[in-house]
Design an enzyme around this catalytic site. Structure first.
Site, PDB file in Angstrom:
ATOM      1  N   TYR A 145       5.424  81.339  37.433  1.00 23.01           N
ATOM      2  CA  TYR A 145       6.145  81.913  38.578  1.00 23.01           C
ATOM      3  C   TYR A 145       6.284  83.437  38.404  1.00 23.01           C
ATOM      4  CZ  TYR A 145      10.666  83.089  40.877  1.00 23.01           C
ATOM      5  OH  TYR A 145      11.680  83.675  41.583  1.00 23.01           O
ATOM      6  N   ASP A 230      12.709  74.730  32.980  1.00 20.02           N
ATOM      7  CA  ASP A 230      13.164  75.064  34.332  1.00 20.02           C
ATOM      8  C   ASP A 230      12.722  73.905  35.231  1.00 20.02           C
ATOM      9  OD1 ASP A 230      13.314  76.001  36.960  1.00 20.02           O
ATOM     10  OD2 ASP A 230      12.889  78.074  36.402  1.00 20.02           O
ATOM     11  N   ILE A 232      13.682  73.248  38.380  1.00 21.95           N
ATOM     12  CA  ILE A 232      14.131  73.571  39.744  1.00 21.95           C
ATOM     13  C   ILE A 232      13.403  72.728  40.806  1.00 21.95           C
ATOM     14  CG2 ILE A 232      12.533  75.537  39.921  1.00 21.95           C
ATOM     15  CD1 ILE A 232      14.658  77.036  41.516  1.00 21.95           C
ATOM     16  N   LYS A 269      15.454  74.668  45.894  1.00 17.64           N
ATOM     17  CA  LYS A 269      14.214  73.998  46.321  1.00 17.64           C
ATOM     18  C   LYS A 269      14.493  72.560  46.762  1.00 17.64           C
ATOM     19  CE  LYS A 269      12.431  77.744  44.654  1.00 17.64           C
ATOM     20  NZ  LYS A 269      11.909  78.823  45.471  1.00 17.64           N
TER      21      LYS A 269
HETATM   22  C1  PLP Z   1      10.242  78.230  38.683  1.00 15.33           C
HETATM   23  C2  PLP Z   1      11.315  78.967  39.406  1.00 15.33           C
HETATM   24  N1  PLP Z   1      12.431  79.316  38.744  1.00 15.33           N
HETATM   25  C3  PLP Z   1      13.414  80.000  39.345  1.00 15.33           C
HETATM   26  C4  PLP Z   1      13.330  80.372  40.676  1.00 15.33           C
HETATM   27  C5  PLP Z   1      14.464  81.123  41.326  1.00 15.33           C
HETATM   28  O1  PLP Z   1      15.256  80.240  42.060  1.00 15.33           O
HETATM   29  P1  PLP Z   1      16.677  80.568  42.675  1.00 15.33           P
HETATM   30  O2  PLP Z   1      16.488  80.799  44.132  1.00 15.33           O
HETATM   31  O3  PLP Z   1      17.523  79.357  42.431  1.00 15.33           O
HETATM   32  O4  PLP Z   1      17.229  81.763  41.987  1.00 15.33           O
HETATM   33  C6  PLP Z   1      12.189  80.026  41.408  1.00 15.33           C
HETATM   34  C7  PLP Z   1      12.039  80.429  42.800  1.00 15.33           C
HETATM   35  O5  PLP Z   1      11.005  80.400  43.412  1.00 15.33           O
HETATM   36  C8  PLP Z   1      11.163  79.306  40.751  1.00 15.33           C
HETATM   37  O6  PLP Z   1      10.048  78.944  41.395  1.00 15.33           O
END
Ligand code: PLP
Length: 463
Positions: A145, A230, A232, A269
């Site tokens: 990312y 992570d 997410i 997400k």
């Molecule tokens: C892998 C990953 N980590 C962290 C984030 C950041 O997310 P947040 O909006 O919760 O700060 C993203 C956002 O695209 C992401 O893809």
């Protein structure tokens, strides 16, 4: 003397990456089906807009949660004053239950081990702050990312050392790639404090296999370093194989209480609420939890948001319904993108999660270089009017891969994007065909001229 600090002006923020530049270009000329039908379609933003109706229906049925009321009584004053950085207990409980639900209740989470943060961005930075000194390194599998360059490095001074993964094994993590990254860091005199993975992966849209997770756990145990997972995108897994959280892998290795493994989570997400800024760190290490709680003063989640979401996520029937329905919609959308790309002869890495596909456009490059990748990206953004993210912005070390998002637009916009891409690929093919025809003709003409001049030379010679 500069007006701003060196920290504020140094370029490790990564804002000049094509990932962010694409957003800027999009903002100058955004597509709108009525007001700007020839504008740029945003396919570089991992947003989930497919299930807003489910959230809105719930909100309409539960006006108390939005109106700061409990059992008909206003709790406005209570919420307005609440500022405990440990977070609302009811929200932490609802969040860990939601996290367990997403993992099929194969694992459970302890509310006291969770630290609330303003999104996963803040969670990742906080962990870097707590676990590493300025100049220490974290190893990250590529492609990763693009925001990590900002989140992990910028303010903390932490270095990222890539674990290079390649298309030869569908970008899976191998023991030799990890070992090589570790050696690279040591060669640069960097102390490796840990590995950070994104599972499911952004940008690959794939979940990690059990052998990969076991490999990572064994490696960090052997080296006595940390592992941040992570997760997410954990709720976006829409197809088999099913998601294996690092917590589940630890449990199956009888290492559930391992205090070197930390999870990052967020509702940006899975619930599609990036604007609410709700994230979390989960750790079994009480010293990490207490340091992160202190740090969380810099990025708390508002009590109003915590209250609303505590009511929403404690509604078991709703959350189960949401998880399943959202995943079905994502699957349908991903299939639409994959089949749309196939019509242009473009293939994707097989994926089962996320809000994007990892798209192989190597055959459209004019040469096997990152310059050619940028050239193609520029044509796609300025001529085709689609903003997609080049693999180089995700630190992929093979030119020609792009991340293409599918859940932040209407179905019609996705269809239009596919039509635009198809005519672009058609024009490249036509151009290439014309070029090769020209070359063929030139070489025929060349041979003919050569033959004529050779004949006349011979004739002259014979005279
Ligand atoms: C892998 C990953 N980590 C962290 C984030 C950041 O997310 P947040 O909006 O919760 O700060 C993203 C956002 O695209 C992401 O893809």
């Amino acid at each position: 003397m500069g007006l701003l600090s060196r920290k504020a002006t140094c370029n490790s923020h990564g804002q000049d990456s094509s990932y962010f530049l694409g957003w800027l270009e999009y903002e100058k000329n955004p597509y709108h089906h009525l007001h700007n039908p020839n504008g740029i379609i945003q396919m570089g933003l991992a947003e989930n807009q497919l299930s807003f109706d489910l959230l809105e229906t719930w909100l309409a049925k539960n006006p108390e949660a939005v109106g700061c009321k409990r059992d008909g009584q206003s709790i406005f004053r209570e919420l307005a004053l609440f500022q405990d950085y440990h977070g609302l207990p009811a929200f932490k409980k609802a969040l860990v239950d939601f996290m367990a639900e997403i993992r099929g209740n194969k694992v459970s989470f302890e509310p006291n081990n969770i630290v609330l943060t303003a999104g996963a961005t803040s969670a990742n930075e906080t962990l870097m702050f707590c676990l590493a000194e300025h100049g220490d390194a974290f190893l990250l599998p590529t492609p990763y990312y693009p925001g990590f360059d900002r989140d992990l490095k910028w303010r903390t001074g932490v270095q990222i050392v890539p674990i290079h993964c390649t298309s030869s094994n569908c970008f899976r993590i191998t023991a030799s790639a990890i070992e090589e990254a570790y050696q690279q860091a040591q060669k640069k005199n960097l102390t490796v404090k840990g590995i950070l993975i994104t599972n499911p992966s952004n940008p690959l849209g794939t979940t990690m296999t059990r052998p990969e997770l076991n490999l990572l756990i064994n490696f960090i145990t052997d080296k006595q370093i940390h592992l941040i997972s992570d997760e997410i995108y954990s709720g976006t897994v829409f197809n088999s194989p099913s998601f294996i959280s690092i917590m589940e892998a630890l449990k199956d290795m009888n290492m559930e209480k391992n205090n070197r493994v930390h999870i990052v989570y967020s509702l940006s997400k899975d619930l599609g609420l990036p604007g609410f800024r709700v994230g979390a760190i989960y750790s079994n290490d009480p010293t990490v939890v207490s340091a992160a709680v202190k740090m969380s003063s810099f990025g708390l989640v508002s009590s109003q948001t915590q209250y609303l979401l505590s009511v929403m996520l404690s509604d078991k029937k709703f959350r189960n319904h949401y998880i399943v329905k959202n995943q079905n919609r994502l699957l349908k959308r991903q299939r639409k993108l994959v089949s749309g790309l196939e019509k242009s002869g473009i293939r994707c890495l097989e994926s089962n999660a996320g809000l994007f596909c990892w798209v192989d456009m190597r055959h459209l490059l004019s040469s096997d270089t990152f310059e050619a990748e940028m050239e193609l990206w520029e044509r796609i953004i300025y001529d085709v009017k689609l903003n997609i993210s080049p693999g180089s912005s995700c630190h992929c070390n093979e030119p020609g891969w792009f991340r293409v998002c599918f859940a932040n637009m209407s179905e019609d916009a996705l269809e239009l994007a596919m039509q635009r891409l198809k005519s672009f690929v058609g024009s490249i093919k036509k151009h290439n065909h014309q070029e090769s025809e020209k070359l063929r003709k030139e070489s025929h003409i060349g041979k003919w001229i050569f033959r004529l001049s050779f004949q006349s030379f011979n004739e002259q010679d014979q005279r």
